[in-house]
Design a protein around this motif. Structure first.
Motif, short mmCIF file in Angstrom:
data_model
loop_
_atom_site.label_atom_id
_atom_site.label_comp_id
_atom_site.label_asym_id
_atom_site.label_seq_id
_atom_site.Cartn_x
_atom_site.Cartn_y
_atom_site.Cartn_z
N ILE A 13 0.87 -1.22 -0.18
CA ILE A 13 -0.01 -0.01 0.04
C ILE A 13 0.86 1.21 -0.06
O ILE A 13 1.68 1.35 0.95
N LEU A 14 0.83 2.07 -1.08
CA LEU A 14 1.47 3.41 -1.18
C LEU A 14 0.93 4.25 0.30
O LEU A 14 -0.23 4.34 0.53
N PRO A 15 1.87 4.83 0.74
CA PRO A 15 1.62 5.80 2.04
C PRO A 15 0.87 6.99 1.50
O PRO A 15 0.96 7.33 0.33
N HIS A 28 2.11 0.69 6.05
CA HIS A 28 1.08 -0.26 6.10
C HIS A 28 1.78 -1.66 6.37
O HIS A 28 2.94 -1.86 5.49
N ALA A 29 1.26 -2.51 6.97
CA ALA A 29 1.60 -4.02 6.87
C ALA A 29 1.30 -4.90 5.43
O ALA A 29 0.08 -4.67 5.18
N LEU A 30 2.53 -5.35 4.89
CA LEU A 30 2.19 -6.20 3.71
C LEU A 30 1.30 -7.09 4.11
O LEU A 30 0.49 -7.58 3.36
N GLU A 31 1.54 -8.14 5.14
CA GLU A 31 0.99 -9.32 5.50
C GLU A 31 0.51 -9.03 7.01
O GLU A 31 0.75 -8.40 7.85
N SER A 63 1.02 6.64 17.71
CA SER A 63 0.98 7.00 19.27
C SER A 63 -0.25 5.88 19.76
O SER A 63 -0.12 5.50 20.92
N GLY A 64 -1.07 5.52 18.98
CA GLY A 64 -2.39 4.62 19.47
C GLY A 64 -1.67 3.35 19.80
O GLY A 64 -2.20 2.75 20.88
N HIS A 65 -0.76 2.69 19.22
CA HIS A 65 -0.18 1.49 19.52
C HIS A 65 0.29 1.52 20.96
O HIS A 65 0.11 0.49 21.56
N GLY A 66 1.05 2.23 21.24
CA GLY A 66 1.48 2.69 22.56
C GLY A 66 0.71 2.79 23.47
O GLY A 66 0.75 2.14 24.59
N PHE A 67 -0.16 3.91 23.52
CA PHE A 67 -0.94 3.79 24.56
C PHE A 67 -1.97 2.83 24.64
O PHE A 67 -2.33 2.62 25.76
N GLY A 105 -2.53 -4.46 5.74
CA GLY A 105 -3.05 -3.27 5.31
C GLY A 105 -3.22 -2.32 6.61
O GLY A 105 -3.57 -1.15 6.39
N ASP A 106 -3.09 -2.92 7.81
CA ASP A 106 -2.77 -1.84 9.09
C ASP A 106 -1.62 -1.10 9.12
O ASP A 106 -0.96 -1.49 8.52
N ARG A 107 -2.04 0.26 9.51
CA ARG A 107 -1.07 1.07 9.79
C ARG A 107 -0.25 0.67 10.70
O ARG A 107 -0.98 0.59 12.07
#
Length: 142
Positions: A13-15, A28-31, A63-67, A105-107
């Motif tokens: 996925i292009l950023p 984004h994650a490829l897999e 930031s959401g991943h950390g919090f 596809g997840d960021r």
């Protein structure tokens, strides 16, 4: 400024910038993947970048991943030099006691491109004095 991005996999996925005021674009994650509890892992993006000469691409945690999940970049900040042409991968560190799952596809990270001045490092016998001097960690107060 234009930055060339190469898809190394058809599903990459292009950023893009999530909002008009966003400082970073999303990677984004490829897999699909997972990072075990109190563990680390690597996620592919399927992308390589042609960072312009005199610039660097810095990769940061979201930031959401950390919090929300206790997940951060394994190396705190990723540095993509202008002469690197390989795939950009995202090293993740899960500090929580729960497994962190992600889908294709997840960021997973965010990045920005900044100018970097090349400096000339000069060896000297003495450095100029400052008010702080050699005071280290915590020396400037709370």
């Amino acid at each position: 400024m234009q930055v060339k991005v190469k898809k190394l996999h058809k599903d990459a996925i292009l950023p893009v910038y999530a909002t008009a005021g966003a400082a970073c674009f999303d990677l984004h994650a490829l897999e699909d993947g997972e990072v075990g509890a109190c563990s680390r892992g690597v996620a592919r993006t399927g992308l390589s970048f042609e960072v312009p000469a005199g610039h660097v691409m810095l990769v940061y945690s979201r930031s959401g991943h950390g919090f929300k999940h206790g997940v951060r970049l394994a190396n705190s900040v990723g540095v993509i030099d202008s002469d690197y042409r390989g795939e950009v991968s995202i090293g993740l560190r899960n500090d929580s006691p729960l497994r962190f799952d992600y889908k294709a596809g997840d960021r997973l990270a965010q990045a920005m491109i900044l100018p970097v001045p090349m400096v000339e490092l000069v060896e000297v016998e003495e450095l100029s004095d400052t008010e702080r001097g050699t005071g280290g960690f915590g020396s400037t107060g709370k």
